[in-house]
Scaffold this motif. Structure first.
Motif, PDB file in Angstrom:
ATOM      1  N   GLN A  71       1.921  14.748  -4.819  1.00 34.38           N
ATOM      2  CA  GLN A  71       0.636  15.442  -4.701  1.00 34.38           C
ATOM      3  C   GLN A  71      -0.495  14.445  -4.492  1.00 34.38           C
ATOM      4  O   GLN A  71      -1.412  14.682  -3.700  1.00 34.38           O
ATOM      5  N   LYS A  72      -0.421  13.314  -5.172  1.00 30.27           N
ATOM      6  CA  LYS A  72      -1.432  12.255  -5.004  1.00 30.27           C
ATOM      7  C   LYS A  72      -1.410  11.746  -3.559  1.00 30.27           C
ATOM      8  O   LYS A  72      -2.462  11.562  -2.932  1.00 30.27           O
ATOM      9  N   GLU A  95      -0.410  13.343  -0.907  1.00 27.08           N
ATOM     10  CA  GLU A  95      -0.922  14.388  -0.018  1.00 27.08           C
ATOM     11  C   GLU A  95      -2.431  14.565  -0.180  1.00 27.08           C
ATOM     12  O   GLU A  95      -3.156  14.735   0.815  1.00 27.08           O
ATOM     13  N   ASP A  96      -2.924  14.521  -1.407  1.00 29.45           N
ATOM     14  CA  ASP A  96      -4.369  14.669  -1.644  1.00 29.45           C
ATOM     15  C   ASP A  96      -5.149  13.556  -0.951  1.00 29.45           C
ATOM     16  O   ASP A  96      -6.221  13.797  -0.377  1.00 29.45           O
ATOM     17  N   GLU A  97      -4.626  12.344  -1.013  1.00 36.29           N
ATOM     18  CA  GLU A  97      -5.294  11.205  -0.366  1.00 36.29           C
ATOM     19  C   GLU A  97      -5.310  11.390   1.152  1.00 36.29           C
ATOM     20  O   GLU A  97      -6.317  11.103   1.814  1.00 36.29           O
ATOM     21  N   GLN A 113      -5.178  14.269   2.845  1.00 32.30           N
ATOM     22  CA  GLN A 113      -6.110  15.349   3.182  1.00 32.30           C
ATOM     23  C   GLN A 113      -7.563  14.887   3.028  1.00 32.30           C
ATOM     24  O   GLN A 113      -8.430  15.291   3.805  1.00 32.30           O
ATOM     25  N   ALA A 114      -7.821  14.036   2.038  1.00 27.87           N
ATOM     26  CA  ALA A 114      -9.181  13.509   1.837  1.00 27.87           C
ATOM     27  C   ALA A 114      -9.594  12.638   3.022  1.00 27.87           C
ATOM     28  O   ALA A 114     -10.761  12.662   3.441  1.00 27.87           O
TER      29      ALA A 114
END
Length: 477
Positions: free
Chosen positions: A83-84, A86-88, A90-91
Protein backbone atom coordinates in the motif's frame (compact mmCIF):
# COMPACT_ATOMS: atom_id res chain seq x y z
CA UNK A 1 2.45 45.40 15.61
CA UNK A 2 4.88 44.19 12.94
CA UNK A 3 4.57 45.74 9.53
CA UNK A 4 3.70 43.33 6.73
CA UNK A 5 6.58 43.12 4.28
CA UNK A 6 5.39 43.55 0.71
CA UNK A 7 6.44 40.86 -1.74
CA UNK A 8 8.88 42.37 -4.24
CA UNK A 9 7.18 40.55 -7.14
CA UNK A 10 3.84 40.83 -8.91
CA UNK A 11 1.30 38.09 -8.21
CA UNK A 12 2.01 36.47 -11.60
CA UNK A 13 5.78 36.41 -11.00
CA UNK A 14 5.16 34.89 -7.57
CA UNK A 15 3.06 32.16 -9.21
CA UNK A 16 5.83 31.36 -11.70
CA UNK A 17 8.45 31.16 -8.95
CA UNK A 18 6.19 28.90 -6.86
CA UNK A 19 5.62 26.67 -9.89
CA UNK A 20 9.38 26.47 -10.46
CA UNK A 21 9.80 25.24 -6.88
CA UNK A 22 7.09 22.64 -7.41
CA UNK A 23 9.01 21.23 -10.37
CA UNK A 24 12.73 21.70 -9.65
CA UNK A 25 13.50 23.64 -6.46
CA UNK A 26 16.89 24.80 -5.24
CA UNK A 27 16.28 22.88 -2.03
CA UNK A 28 16.63 19.27 -3.14
CA UNK A 29 14.80 18.02 -0.03
CA UNK A 30 11.66 20.09 -0.71
CA UNK A 31 8.61 18.23 -2.12
CA UNK A 32 8.65 18.51 -5.93
CA UNK A 33 8.49 16.55 -9.17
CA UNK A 34 12.27 16.16 -9.17
CA UNK A 35 12.35 15.14 -5.50
CA UNK A 36 9.72 12.49 -6.28
CA UNK A 37 11.99 11.03 -8.94
CA UNK A 38 15.03 11.03 -6.65
CA UNK A 39 12.95 9.26 -4.01
CA UNK A 40 11.85 6.65 -6.55
CA UNK A 41 15.43 6.06 -7.72
CA UNK A 42 17.04 5.92 -4.27
CA UNK A 43 14.42 4.72 -1.74
CA UNK A 44 11.81 2.75 -3.71
CA UNK A 45 14.29 -0.06 -4.58
CA UNK A 46 14.75 -0.84 -0.85
CA UNK A 47 10.96 -0.91 -0.38
CA UNK A 48 10.69 -3.36 -3.30
CA UNK A 49 13.39 -5.54 -1.71
CA UNK A 50 11.46 -5.43 1.59
CA UNK A 51 8.26 -6.51 -0.19
CA UNK A 52 10.03 -9.37 -1.94
CA UNK A 53 11.63 -10.57 1.31
CA UNK A 54 8.28 -10.39 3.12
CA UNK A 55 6.66 -12.42 0.33
CA UNK A 56 9.39 -15.04 0.68
CA UNK A 57 8.96 -15.13 4.47
CA UNK A 58 5.21 -15.52 4.05
CA UNK A 59 5.59 -18.34 1.52
CA UNK A 60 8.08 -20.09 3.80
CA UNK A 61 5.81 -19.68 6.85
CA UNK A 62 2.85 -21.12 4.97
CA UNK A 63 4.93 -24.08 3.79
CA UNK A 64 6.00 -24.79 7.35
CA UNK A 65 2.37 -24.45 8.40
CA UNK A 66 3.25 -21.98 11.14
CA UNK A 67 0.68 -20.54 13.51
CA UNK A 68 -2.10 -18.44 12.09
CA UNK A 69 -0.96 -15.35 14.00
CA UNK A 70 2.52 -15.41 12.42
CA UNK A 71 1.08 -15.80 8.92
CA UNK A 72 -1.51 -13.09 9.60
CA UNK A 73 1.23 -10.73 10.85
CA UNK A 74 3.24 -11.28 7.67
CA UNK A 75 0.11 -10.72 5.56
CA UNK A 76 -0.50 -7.36 7.31
CA UNK A 77 3.15 -6.38 6.93
CA UNK A 78 3.08 -7.21 3.22
CA UNK A 79 -0.21 -5.39 2.67
CA UNK A 80 1.10 -2.24 4.38
CA UNK A 81 4.31 -2.25 2.33
CA UNK A 82 2.45 -2.73 -0.95
CA UNK A 83 0.00 0.00 0.00
CA UNK A 84 2.90 2.35 0.77
CA UNK A 85 4.41 1.57 -2.63
CA UNK A 86 1.10 2.27 -4.37
CA UNK A 87 0.33 5.42 -2.35
CA UNK A 88 3.72 6.88 -3.27
CA UNK A 89 3.14 6.10 -6.95
CA UNK A 90 -0.31 7.70 -6.95
CA UNK A 91 1.09 10.75 -5.11
CA UNK A 92 3.70 11.17 -7.87
CA UNK A 93 0.98 10.99 -10.53
CA UNK A 94 -1.16 13.48 -8.62
CA UNK A 95 1.74 15.94 -8.24
CA UNK A 96 2.64 15.94 -11.92
CA UNK A 97 -1.04 16.27 -12.90
CA UNK A 98 -1.49 19.17 -10.48
CA UNK A 99 1.61 20.95 -11.79
CA UNK A 100 0.46 20.35 -15.37
CA UNK A 101 -2.92 21.88 -14.63
CA UNK A 102 -1.23 24.90 -13.03
CA UNK A 103 0.89 25.40 -16.15
CA UNK A 104 -2.27 25.21 -18.26
CA UNK A 105 -4.02 27.78 -16.05
CA UNK A 106 -1.11 30.20 -16.49
CA UNK A 107 -0.72 29.91 -20.27
CA UNK A 108 -4.25 29.11 -21.52
CA UNK A 109 -7.26 31.39 -21.96
CA UNK A 110 -10.73 31.18 -23.48
CA UNK A 111 -9.59 32.50 -26.86
CA UNK A 112 -6.65 32.11 -29.20
CA UNK A 113 -5.12 35.61 -28.91
CA UNK A 114 -5.20 35.64 -25.12
CA UNK A 115 -3.67 32.15 -25.02
CA UNK A 116 -0.77 33.34 -27.17
CA UNK A 117 -0.31 36.39 -24.95
CA UNK A 118 -0.37 34.36 -21.73
CA UNK A 119 2.12 31.89 -23.21
CA UNK A 120 4.43 34.76 -24.15
CA UNK A 121 4.04 36.10 -20.61
CA UNK A 122 4.95 32.70 -19.12
CA UNK A 123 8.05 32.28 -21.30
CA UNK A 124 9.08 35.92 -20.97
CA UNK A 125 8.80 35.86 -17.18
CA UNK A 126 11.04 32.76 -17.01
CA UNK A 127 13.66 34.49 -19.16
CA UNK A 128 13.46 37.77 -17.26
CA UNK A 129 14.09 36.00 -13.96
CA UNK A 130 17.58 35.09 -15.19
CA UNK A 131 20.58 37.36 -14.75
CA UNK A 132 22.75 36.46 -17.71
CA UNK A 133 26.01 34.95 -16.47
CA UNK A 134 25.45 35.79 -12.81
CA UNK A 135 26.98 33.27 -10.34
CA UNK A 136 25.03 30.01 -10.41
CA UNK A 137 23.36 30.82 -13.74
CA UNK A 138 23.88 27.27 -15.11
CA UNK A 139 22.00 25.68 -12.21
CA UNK A 140 19.18 28.22 -12.51
CA UNK A 141 18.88 27.68 -16.27
CA UNK A 142 18.73 23.92 -15.69
CA UNK A 143 15.80 24.45 -13.33
CA UNK A 144 13.96 26.69 -15.80
CA UNK A 145 14.26 24.41 -18.83
CA UNK A 146 11.45 21.89 -18.05
CA UNK A 147 8.82 24.62 -17.63
CA UNK A 148 9.99 26.50 -20.71
CA UNK A 149 9.77 23.35 -22.84
CA UNK A 150 6.33 22.51 -21.47
CA UNK A 151 4.75 25.71 -22.80
CA UNK A 152 6.62 25.51 -26.11
CA UNK A 153 5.36 22.00 -26.82
CA UNK A 154 1.74 23.05 -26.17
CA UNK A 155 1.98 25.95 -28.60
CA UNK A 156 3.83 23.84 -31.18
CA UNK A 157 1.18 21.10 -31.17
CA UNK A 158 -1.60 23.72 -31.43
CA UNK A 159 0.20 25.25 -34.41
CA UNK A 160 0.55 21.91 -36.17
CA UNK A 161 -3.12 21.15 -35.57
CA UNK A 162 -4.07 24.61 -36.86
CA UNK A 163 -1.93 24.14 -39.99
CA UNK A 164 -3.32 20.61 -40.43
CA UNK A 165 0.23 19.21 -40.36
CA UNK A 166 -0.64 16.38 -37.98
CA UNK A 167 -0.16 12.81 -39.16
CA UNK A 168 0.33 10.84 -35.93
CA UNK A 169 -2.79 8.73 -35.20
CA UNK A 170 -3.10 9.82 -31.57
CA UNK A 171 -2.67 13.53 -32.33
CA UNK A 172 -5.08 13.29 -35.24
CA UNK A 173 -7.84 12.45 -32.75
CA UNK A 174 -7.46 15.92 -31.26
CA UNK A 175 -7.86 18.03 -34.38
CA UNK A 176 -11.10 19.52 -32.96
CA UNK A 177 -9.30 20.53 -29.72
CA UNK A 178 -8.72 24.12 -30.93
CA UNK A 179 -12.45 24.64 -30.44
CA UNK A 180 -11.64 24.90 -26.72
CA UNK A 181 -10.57 28.48 -27.53
CA UNK A 182 -14.10 29.22 -28.70
CA UNK A 183 -15.70 28.22 -25.42
CA UNK A 184 -16.08 24.48 -26.07
CA UNK A 185 -15.81 23.09 -22.52
CA UNK A 186 -16.05 19.46 -23.66
CA UNK A 187 -12.94 19.82 -25.80
CA UNK A 188 -11.17 21.91 -23.18
CA UNK A 189 -11.52 19.13 -20.62
CA UNK A 190 -10.75 16.36 -23.12
CA UNK A 191 -7.69 18.21 -24.46
CA UNK A 192 -6.36 18.83 -20.95
CA UNK A 193 -6.66 15.23 -19.72
CA UNK A 194 -5.78 13.34 -22.87
CA UNK A 195 -3.30 15.55 -24.70
CA UNK A 196 -2.02 18.55 -22.72
CA UNK A 197 -1.04 16.67 -19.55
CA UNK A 198 0.83 13.91 -21.47
CA UNK A 199 2.66 16.59 -23.49
CA UNK A 200 3.53 18.72 -20.47
CA UNK A 201 4.62 15.80 -18.33
CA UNK A 202 6.85 14.51 -21.15
CA UNK A 203 8.52 17.93 -21.36
CA UNK A 204 8.94 18.14 -17.58
CA UNK A 205 10.39 14.62 -17.33
CA UNK A 206 12.55 14.50 -20.45
CA UNK A 207 15.78 14.51 -18.41
CA UNK A 208 14.45 13.06 -15.17
CA UNK A 209 16.70 10.00 -15.59
CA UNK A 210 19.67 12.25 -14.79
CA UNK A 211 18.49 12.24 -11.17
CA UNK A 212 19.34 8.54 -10.89
CA UNK A 213 22.45 7.87 -8.75
CA UNK A 214 24.24 6.20 -11.70
CA UNK A 215 23.80 9.34 -13.83
CA UNK A 216 24.70 11.62 -10.90
CA UNK A 217 27.91 9.64 -10.45
CA UNK A 218 28.99 10.72 -13.95
CA UNK A 219 27.72 14.29 -13.59
CA UNK A 220 29.11 15.25 -10.19
CA UNK A 221 31.65 12.52 -9.52
CA UNK A 222 31.95 9.95 -6.74
CA UNK A 223 32.72 12.63 -4.14
CA UNK A 224 30.28 15.16 -5.63
CA UNK A 225 33.17 17.52 -6.34
CA UNK A 226 32.80 17.76 -10.14
CA UNK A 227 31.11 20.59 -12.02
CA UNK A 228 28.06 18.91 -13.55
CA UNK A 229 27.96 21.53 -16.32
CA UNK A 230 31.51 20.83 -17.53
CA UNK A 231 32.21 19.49 -21.01
CA UNK A 232 32.07 15.71 -20.66
CA UNK A 233 34.41 13.27 -22.39
CA UNK A 234 32.80 11.48 -25.32
CA UNK A 235 32.54 8.18 -23.43
CA UNK A 236 30.93 9.85 -20.43
CA UNK A 237 28.50 11.74 -22.63
CA UNK A 238 27.33 8.57 -24.41
CA UNK A 239 27.02 6.68 -21.13
CA UNK A 240 24.97 9.54 -19.66
CA UNK A 241 22.60 9.59 -22.64
CA UNK A 242 21.97 5.86 -22.26
CA UNK A 243 21.39 6.17 -18.52
CA UNK A 244 19.03 9.10 -18.99
CA UNK A 245 17.01 7.15 -21.57
CA UNK A 246 16.89 3.96 -19.49
CA UNK A 247 15.90 5.61 -16.21
CA UNK A 248 13.52 8.16 -17.74
CA UNK A 249 11.55 5.43 -19.51
CA UNK A 250 11.55 3.33 -16.34
CA UNK A 251 10.19 6.29 -14.39
CA UNK A 252 7.34 6.83 -16.85
CA UNK A 253 6.34 3.15 -16.75
CA UNK A 254 6.96 2.23 -13.10
CA UNK A 255 7.50 5.45 -11.22
CA UNK A 256 4.23 6.82 -12.62
CA UNK A 257 2.22 4.37 -14.69
CA UNK A 258 -1.58 4.27 -14.59
CA UNK A 259 -3.67 6.32 -12.17
CA UNK A 260 -6.20 4.35 -10.13
CA UNK A 261 -9.89 4.68 -10.87
CA UNK A 262 -11.96 5.65 -7.84
CA UNK A 263 -15.56 4.46 -8.03
CA UNK A 264 -17.77 1.42 -8.59
CA UNK A 265 -19.16 1.97 -12.10
CA UNK A 266 -17.76 -0.85 -14.26
CA UNK A 267 -18.30 0.92 -17.60
CA UNK A 268 -16.80 4.13 -16.33
CA UNK A 269 -13.81 2.24 -14.95
CA UNK A 270 -13.28 0.62 -18.36
CA UNK A 271 -13.41 4.00 -20.15
CA UNK A 272 -11.08 5.52 -17.54
CA UNK A 273 -8.52 2.75 -17.98
CA UNK A 274 -8.72 2.87 -21.79
CA UNK A 275 -8.27 6.64 -21.86
CA UNK A 276 -5.26 6.66 -19.52
CA UNK A 277 -3.63 3.64 -21.12
CA UNK A 278 -3.75 5.37 -24.52
CA UNK A 279 -2.44 8.65 -23.06
CA UNK A 280 0.41 6.86 -21.29
CA UNK A 281 1.37 4.92 -24.40
CA UNK A 282 1.42 8.17 -26.37
CA UNK A 283 3.65 9.83 -23.76
CA UNK A 284 6.02 6.86 -23.73
CA UNK A 285 6.19 6.82 -27.54
CA UNK A 286 6.85 10.56 -27.59
CA UNK A 287 9.68 10.20 -25.06
CA UNK A 288 11.14 7.06 -26.66
CA UNK A 289 11.27 8.67 -30.10
CA UNK A 290 12.81 11.87 -28.72
CA UNK A 291 15.72 9.76 -27.46
CA UNK A 292 16.27 7.20 -30.20
CA UNK A 293 14.61 8.29 -33.46
CA UNK A 294 15.90 10.72 -36.05
CA UNK A 295 12.38 11.68 -37.06
CA UNK A 296 8.79 11.13 -36.04
CA UNK A 297 6.66 12.10 -33.08
CA UNK A 298 9.69 12.63 -30.82
CA UNK A 299 10.52 15.82 -32.72
CA UNK A 300 7.72 17.54 -30.81
CA UNK A 301 10.02 17.25 -27.79
CA UNK A 302 13.36 17.51 -29.57
CA UNK A 303 12.72 20.87 -31.23
CA UNK A 304 11.87 22.72 -27.98
CA UNK A 305 14.78 20.91 -26.30
CA UNK A 306 17.25 22.10 -28.93
CA UNK A 307 15.92 25.66 -28.76
CA UNK A 308 16.06 25.78 -24.96
CA UNK A 309 19.61 24.40 -24.99
CA UNK A 310 20.61 27.69 -26.66
CA UNK A 311 18.50 30.30 -24.91
CA UNK A 312 18.88 28.72 -21.45
CA UNK A 313 22.33 27.30 -22.06
CA UNK A 314 24.35 25.97 -19.13
CA UNK A 315 27.69 26.30 -20.95
CA UNK A 316 30.42 28.46 -19.44
CA UNK A 317 30.63 30.61 -22.60
CA UNK A 318 26.91 31.52 -22.43
CA UNK A 319 26.13 35.05 -23.58
CA UNK A 320 22.81 36.80 -24.12
CA UNK A 321 24.07 38.05 -27.47
CA UNK A 322 23.76 34.49 -28.83
CA UNK A 323 20.09 34.05 -27.85
CA UNK A 324 18.62 35.15 -31.20
CA UNK A 325 20.61 32.30 -32.78
CA UNK A 326 18.38 29.69 -31.12
CA UNK A 327 16.16 29.65 -34.19
CA UNK A 328 19.21 29.33 -36.43
CA UNK A 329 20.17 25.90 -35.06
CA UNK A 330 16.61 24.64 -35.68
CA UNK A 331 16.71 26.08 -39.21
CA UNK A 332 20.11 24.52 -40.01
CA UNK A 333 19.15 21.10 -38.67
CA UNK A 334 16.01 21.14 -40.84
CA UNK A 335 18.04 22.07 -43.94
CA UNK A 336 20.41 19.17 -43.28
CA UNK A 337 17.53 16.72 -42.86
CA UNK A 338 18.00 16.40 -39.09
CA UNK A 339 14.51 17.74 -38.39
CA UNK A 340 11.18 17.76 -40.20
CA UNK A 341 11.04 20.93 -42.33
CA UNK A 342 7.38 21.69 -41.69
CA UNK A 343 7.75 21.24 -37.97
CA UNK A 344 10.88 23.43 -37.83
CA UNK A 345 9.18 26.11 -39.90
CA UNK A 346 6.10 26.05 -37.66
CA UNK A 347 8.30 26.40 -34.57
CA UNK A 348 10.22 29.38 -35.96
CA UNK A 349 6.93 31.05 -36.87
CA UNK A 350 5.96 30.79 -33.20
CA UNK A 351 9.18 32.03 -31.57
CA UNK A 352 10.70 34.25 -34.26
CA UNK A 353 14.39 35.17 -34.06
CA UNK A 354 14.22 36.95 -30.70
CA UNK A 355 13.10 34.97 -27.64
CA UNK A 356 10.49 36.22 -25.18
CA UNK A 357 12.02 38.59 -22.63
CA UNK A 358 14.98 39.50 -24.84
CA UNK A 359 16.18 43.09 -24.49
CA UNK A 360 15.93 44.97 -27.81
CA UNK A 361 17.83 48.24 -28.38
CA UNK A 362 16.36 50.19 -31.30
CA UNK A 363 16.24 53.54 -33.06
CA UNK A 364 12.83 55.19 -32.48
CA UNK A 365 10.87 57.20 -35.04
CA UNK A 366 9.20 60.58 -34.69
CA UNK A 367 5.57 61.35 -35.61
CA UNK A 368 6.55 61.70 -39.28
CA UNK A 369 8.16 58.26 -39.33
CA UNK A 370 11.70 59.68 -39.39
CA UNK A 371 14.43 58.01 -37.36
CA UNK A 372 15.57 59.97 -34.31
CA UNK A 373 19.21 60.53 -33.36
CA UNK A 374 18.94 58.33 -30.28
CA UNK A 375 18.05 54.81 -29.21
CA UNK A 376 15.55 53.33 -26.78
CA UNK A 377 15.02 49.99 -25.07
CA UNK A 378 12.24 47.43 -25.51
CA UNK A 379 11.49 43.87 -24.39
CA UNK A 380 10.09 41.12 -26.66
CA UNK A 381 6.63 40.35 -25.30
CA UNK A 382 4.60 38.43 -27.92
CA UNK A 383 4.84 35.20 -29.91
CA UNK A 384 4.06 34.67 -33.61
CA UNK A 385 5.77 37.73 -35.16
CA UNK A 386 4.58 38.48 -38.71
CA UNK A 387 8.24 38.47 -39.73
CA UNK A 388 10.63 36.42 -37.57
CA UNK A 389 13.28 39.20 -37.62
CA UNK A 390 10.80 41.86 -36.47
CA UNK A 391 9.74 41.15 -32.87
CA UNK A 392 6.65 42.51 -31.17
CA UNK A 393 7.90 44.40 -28.09
CA UNK A 394 6.95 46.56 -25.15
CA UNK A 395 8.92 49.83 -25.29
CA UNK A 396 10.33 50.44 -21.79
CA UNK A 397 12.21 53.74 -22.18
CA UNK A 398 11.09 57.15 -23.37
CA UNK A 399 13.43 60.09 -24.01
CA UNK A 400 16.24 58.35 -22.15
CA UNK A 401 14.16 57.43 -19.07
CA UNK A 402 12.64 54.09 -18.12
CA UNK A 403 8.86 54.01 -18.16
CA UNK A 404 6.16 51.68 -16.87
CA UNK A 405 3.65 52.73 -19.54
CA UNK A 406 5.42 52.38 -22.86
CA UNK A 407 3.52 51.33 -26.00
CA UNK A 408 3.72 48.02 -27.81
CA UNK A 409 5.62 48.24 -31.06
CA UNK A 410 6.88 45.98 -33.82
CA UNK A 411 10.58 46.84 -34.16
CA UNK A 412 11.51 46.72 -37.84
CA UNK A 413 14.75 45.09 -38.90
CA UNK A 414 16.03 48.44 -40.20
CA UNK A 415 15.86 49.99 -36.69
CA UNK A 416 16.96 47.05 -34.53
CA UNK A 417 20.52 47.61 -33.24
CA UNK A 418 21.10 43.87 -33.07
CA UNK A 419 21.82 44.11 -36.79
CA UNK A 420 25.29 45.72 -37.19
CA UNK A 421 24.34 47.94 -40.15
CA UNK A 422 21.93 49.87 -37.95
CA UNK A 423 24.53 50.65 -35.31
CA UNK A 424 26.46 52.71 -37.85
CA UNK A 425 23.49 55.05 -38.17
CA UNK A 426 24.17 56.31 -34.66
CA UNK A 427 27.68 57.43 -35.54
CA UNK A 428 26.14 60.71 -36.66
CA UNK A 429 25.02 61.45 -33.11
CA UNK A 430 28.46 62.31 -31.78
CA UNK A 431 30.45 60.82 -28.90
CA UNK A 432 29.27 63.23 -26.18
CA UNK A 433 25.59 62.76 -26.99
CA UNK A 434 25.98 58.98 -27.24
CA UNK A 435 27.74 58.96 -23.86
CA UNK A 436 24.82 60.90 -22.34
CA UNK A 437 22.26 58.45 -23.76
CA UNK A 438 24.12 55.34 -22.63
CA UNK A 439 24.82 56.65 -19.12
CA UNK A 440 21.10 57.21 -18.55
CA UNK A 441 19.93 53.87 -19.91
CA UNK A 442 22.68 51.56 -18.73
CA UNK A 443 23.26 51.00 -15.01
CA UNK A 444 26.75 49.53 -15.48
CA UNK A 445 27.84 52.16 -17.98
CA UNK A 446 31.44 53.23 -18.39
CA UNK A 447 33.01 55.66 -20.84
CA UNK A 448 34.67 52.86 -22.84
CA UNK A 449 31.18 51.57 -23.75
CA UNK A 450 30.78 54.51 -26.12
CA UNK A 451 33.46 53.08 -28.38
CA UNK A 452 31.04 50.23 -29.11
CA UNK A 453 28.79 52.87 -30.72
CA UNK A 454 25.56 51.51 -29.25
CA UNK A 455 24.43 48.30 -27.58
CA UNK A 456 23.21 45.58 -29.97
CA UNK A 457 20.99 44.37 -27.09
CA UNK A 458 20.51 45.10 -23.40
CA UNK A 459 20.08 43.12 -20.19
CA UNK A 460 16.53 43.69 -18.81
CA UNK A 461 16.81 41.57 -15.63
CA UNK A 462 17.42 44.53 -13.29
CA UNK A 463 14.57 46.46 -14.91
CA UNK A 464 12.21 43.49 -14.47
CA UNK A 465 13.29 42.94 -10.86
CA UNK A 466 11.29 46.06 -9.97
CA UNK A 467 7.70 44.97 -9.27
CA UNK A 468 6.18 47.92 -11.13
CA UNK A 469 7.96 46.81 -14.31
CA UNK A 470 6.69 43.22 -14.28
CA UNK A 471 3.48 43.70 -16.24
CA UNK A 472 4.93 43.97 -19.72
CA UNK A 473 1.92 42.20 -21.18
CA UNK A 474 -0.83 44.44 -19.88
CA UNK A 475 -3.04 45.66 -22.69
CA UNK A 476 -3.96 49.25 -23.32
CA UNK A 477 -0.59 50.91 -22.80
Amino acid sequence: MNKKIENPDSLYTQQIKKLLDEVYPNDTSAPSIYADARHFYTLTPSLLVHIRETEEQLASAMERDETGSQVAELHIKLKKSKQKLEDERQARIERINTVSRTIISLCEADNYDETQLLSAKFLGTLMLLTQGTAPGFARFHQRLKPLYKAVLILRLVDKLIQDESISHPYLALYRPSLSRMNGDRYWRDKWEKELAIPLISAALLQDIGLQHPDAQHILVGENRDENEFRLLAEGQRKALLKLNFLHTMNYLKRGLGMPTYVGVDVEERHRFNQLHEAANLFREKLMHDAFVSKSGIGELLKVPQIYVSIILSTKSDYTRKELPKGYLLIEQLAKKGGLNNKLAEAFIQIVGYFPQGFGIAFIPENERGEEKNQFEYAIVNQLNPKHPAEPHCRVVSRNLNYTTSGPDEVVSKSRNLYFPANQKKLMRIGRDRLQEIMSQLKSNFNADSVDQLAPPWWEPADFFADKKHQNLWKKGN
